[in-house]
Enzyme design. Structure first.
Site, mmCIF file in Angstrom:
data_model
loop_
_atom_site.group_PDB
_atom_site.id
_atom_site.type_symbol
_atom_site.label_atom_id
_atom_site.label_comp_id
_atom_site.label_asym_id
_atom_site.label_seq_id
_atom_site.Cartn_x
_atom_site.Cartn_y
_atom_site.Cartn_z
ATOM 1 N N ASP A 83 1.041 -1.278 0.104
ATOM 2 C CA ASP A 83 0.108 0.151 0.138
ATOM 3 C C ASP A 83 0.973 1.304 0.019
ATOM 4 O OD1 ASP A 83 -2.102 1.647 0.054
ATOM 5 O OD2 ASP A 83 -2.957 1.160 2.047
ATOM 6 N N HIS A 84 0.286 2.347 -0.342
ATOM 7 C CA HIS A 84 1.160 3.464 -0.266
ATOM 8 C C HIS A 84 1.068 4.040 1.065
ATOM 9 C CE1 HIS A 84 -0.393 4.101 -4.815
ATOM 10 N NE2 HIS A 84 0.838 3.440 -4.651
ATOM 11 N N PHE B 196 -5.131 3.431 1.613
ATOM 12 C CA PHE B 196 -6.395 2.773 1.012
ATOM 13 C C PHE B 196 -6.099 2.187 -0.239
ATOM 14 C CE2 PHE B 196 -8.245 6.698 3.370
ATOM 15 C CZ PHE B 196 -7.910 6.109 4.792
ATOM 16 N N HIS B 197 -4.777 2.053 -0.787
ATOM 17 C CA HIS B 197 -4.631 1.627 -2.243
ATOM 18 C C HIS B 197 -4.132 0.206 -1.935
ATOM 19 C CE1 HIS B 197 -4.175 6.154 -3.456
ATOM 20 N NE2 HIS B 197 -5.581 5.711 -3.296
ATOM 21 N N PRO B 198 -4.676 -0.844 -1.118
ATOM 22 C CA PRO B 198 -3.957 -2.154 -1.298
ATOM 23 C C PRO B 198 -3.949 -2.853 -2.450
ATOM 24 C CG PRO B 198 -6.183 -2.190 -0.211
ATOM 25 C CD PRO B 198 -5.684 -0.755 -0.480
#
Ligand SMILES: Cc1cc2nc3c(=O)[nH]c(=O)nc-3n(C[C@H](O)[C@H](O)[C@H](O)COP(=O)(O)OP(=O)(O)OC[C@H]3O[C@@H](n4cnc5c(N)ncnc54)[C@H](O)[C@@H]3O)c2cc1C
Length: 535
Positions: free
Chosen positions: A292-293, A469-471
């Site tokens: 994730d970021h 929230f970018h998994p």
């Protein structure tokens, strides 16, 4: 529990009506001879706050539309357990997300191809981005991609300050530039959220060959002789089996697709046995390679005209609401960020590994779950490490499909990620102290100008840094021993089973992930149709 069979026969059963799943259901059902079933655990996404872009804050902790997951506590982040929202509705995470539209960078996809994934280089995927986008007169695809409803002068000054720091200005972001800054596009149509469900499926819901069912929690894929033959679903406390004549396609997202695979007996054999699951196929990469970021938010007190916080308080809030209802424009029609700069942390990187997304406003996450616009005049930017080296993992918590999986994202576990974030904060500060933005800033609120040394900034990252929230990456595409799917998205070692969502990314893209997931859905639908065998 009773198990019932669904008598209906479907060619394709798609699990998860999210960013990718809705696209595949639409494209496969374009052929009237193909019978498609799309299963979604959550409900239809309906209501004023779903449609209204500013409603994102109301959906952030709304467990009707959100799985509301938490990571395990992370030693690298002072043992904090971070909140990880995920959409649970028609549209999936695109029904609750921030609507920022970014393709990712040419370098991301060329890297995927270089890792042994033919067909995924930039020149291969660009036609799919163009096919999905609706940005007249350039493109006429299903998903609206629009310019900001308000181009606030402070955001324009952020872009100009970045330009003076050597970051070229572009519009729209194309994905071709190694570094760039500009106003962000958003998946918003006429002032309303355009989820992948609204874009792809709402217009074709009356198709006789397409069934879309909500409240259907898929427990596992049914596998016979190493071939997926259907799924087992929990609906209103009843267990059903549904047959897929051709294929099962998992689109349950980067946190749930690996969970469904593991519950189906596909994963690390020893780990499955520890949970009492008989392994069907030892595929140790399932759930691994999770990325994730990592993100840190920086906020500044500003001059009054530089922030729109006040427009969303007191009587002005009602005026803004009336403006939205009358025109579908204004701040309530804005995506989560207005402008961004894609920047390299050092010359070692051939393209950006930092995203700085800018807002002429600030907000506070309250412990209650509410997200509130601040009352002071202030602006903010988030720094994302978009090409992290740290890798985490999704595991089963138990063999109960209704238990949340266990998440160990290991954010900031690689020293290079810490260095990237330090560089990102310093580069962001340099942009903000460059004119024409500098004169708008009164003081830095968080972490505060007193935080300057590496130690002070690391302290801030460990205390306040978040998941973005970018998994992605938990069922990676490739050909090495840890790859879960091949370049045609077929699960390696099982017939008639694919994964198509954020989990197949070998490396997370260097930007927000919704557009790449929709692209994955578009490309997957072509791969599936091309591979279609007679039944
Ligand atoms: C709060 C938030 C803000 C974000 N902001 C942005 C942004 O501004 N821009 C951007 O580009 N990206 C953003 N993202 C990320 C982006 O939305 C996601 O990367 C993308 O939507 C993921 O798509 P997907 O198809 O992989 O999965 P999802 O869209 O998450 O879809 C998975 C679907 O599968 C369903 N499902 C899961 N398990 C099961 C099961 N067992 N049975 C049946 N159904 C199941 C889920 O309910 C869900 O509907 C954000 C995400 C969040 C959560």
């Amino acid at each position: 529990m009773l198990s019932q069979s669904d008598n209906q026969i479907y060619d394709y059963v798609i699990v998860g009506a999210g960013s990718a799943g809705c696209v595949i259901a639409r494209r496969l059902s374009d052929d009237p001879a193909i019978r498609v079933l799309l299963l979604e655990a959550g409900p239809p996404a309906k209501g004023f706050w779903i449609d209204t872009p500013a409603g994102m804050s109301k959906l952030f902790r709304n467990l009707r539309y959100n799985w509301g997951y938490f990571t395990e506590s992370m030693p690298t982040l002072r043992n904090r357990s971070l909140y990880w929202p995920r959409g649970k509705a028609l549209g999936g995470s695109s029904a609750i997300n921030g609507m920022v539209y970014v393709r990712g960078n040419r370098g991301d996809f060329d890297h995927w191809a270089n890792l042994g994934n033919p067909g995924w280089a930039w020149d291969d995927v660009l036609p799919y981005f163009k096919r999905l986008e609706n940005y007249p007169p350039m493109t006429d695809g299903p998903l609206s991609v629009s310019d900001p409803s308000v181009k606030h002068p402070t955001a324009a000054d952020f872009i100009e300050a970045a330009r003076r720091m050597g970051i070229p200005t572009v519009h729209p972001f194309s994905g071709e530039e190694p570094e760039s800054a500009g106003f962000l596009q958003a998946s918003i149509r006429n002032g309303r959220r355009h989820s992948s469900y609204e874009a792809y499926l709402a217009p074709v819901r009356d198709r006789a060959n397409l069934a879309v069912k909500t409240g259907m929690h898929v427990r596992r894929v049914l596998i016979e002789n190493r071939r997926a033959i259907g799924v087992e679903v929990l609906q209103d406390n009843r267990l059903r089996t549904i047959t897929a004549a051709r294929e099962v396609i998992l689109c349950a997202g980067a946190l749930n697709s690996p969970q469904v695979l593991m519950l189906s007996g596909i994963g690390d054999g020893d780990a499955l046995q520890r949970h009492g699951i008989a392994p069907v196929l030892h595929l140790p990469g399932v759930g691994r390679n999770l990325q994730d970021h990592f993100v840190a938010r920086i906020q500044w007190a500003s001059t009054p005209e530089s922030s729109y916080n006040r427009a969303l308080h007191g009587w002005r809030k009602y005026a803004e609401g009336a403006r939205y209802l009358a025109t579908r424009g204004g701040y309530l029609a804005s995506a989560a960020s207005m402008a961004a700069a894609f920047v390299r942390s050092s010359s070692e990187f051939s393209y950006s590994n930092l995203e700085m997304s800018f807002r002429p406003m600030t907000f506070t996450y309250h412990a209650s779950g509410a997200v509130e616009i601040d009352k002071i005049d202030a602006i903010s930017a988030s720094v994302y490490n978009t090409r992290p080296a740290s890798r985490g993992e999704v595991r089963l918590r138990s063999n109960n499909p209704l238990d949340a999986p266990l998440f160990l994202p290991n954010l900031l576990s690689e020293p290079s990620d810490v260095q990237t974030m330090l560089s990102g904060i310093r580069k962001l500060r340099a942009i903000v102290s460059t004119e024409p933005l500098a004169h708008r800033v009164i003081s830095e609120l968080t972490p505060g100008s007193a935080s300057r040394t590496d130690e002070e900034l690391i302290d801030y990252l460990e205390r306040e840094g978040q998941c973005a929230f970018h998994p992605a990456g938990s069922c990676k595409m490739g050909s090495d021993a840890m790859a879960v799917v091949d370049a045609r998205l077929r699960v390696r070692g099982v017939d008639s089973l694919r994964v198509a969502d954020a989990s197949i990314m070998p490396t997370v893209t260097a930007g927000n992930t919704n557009a790449p997931c929709i692209m994955i859905g578009e490309k997957a639908s072509d791969l599936i149709r091309a591979d279609q065998q007679p039944v």
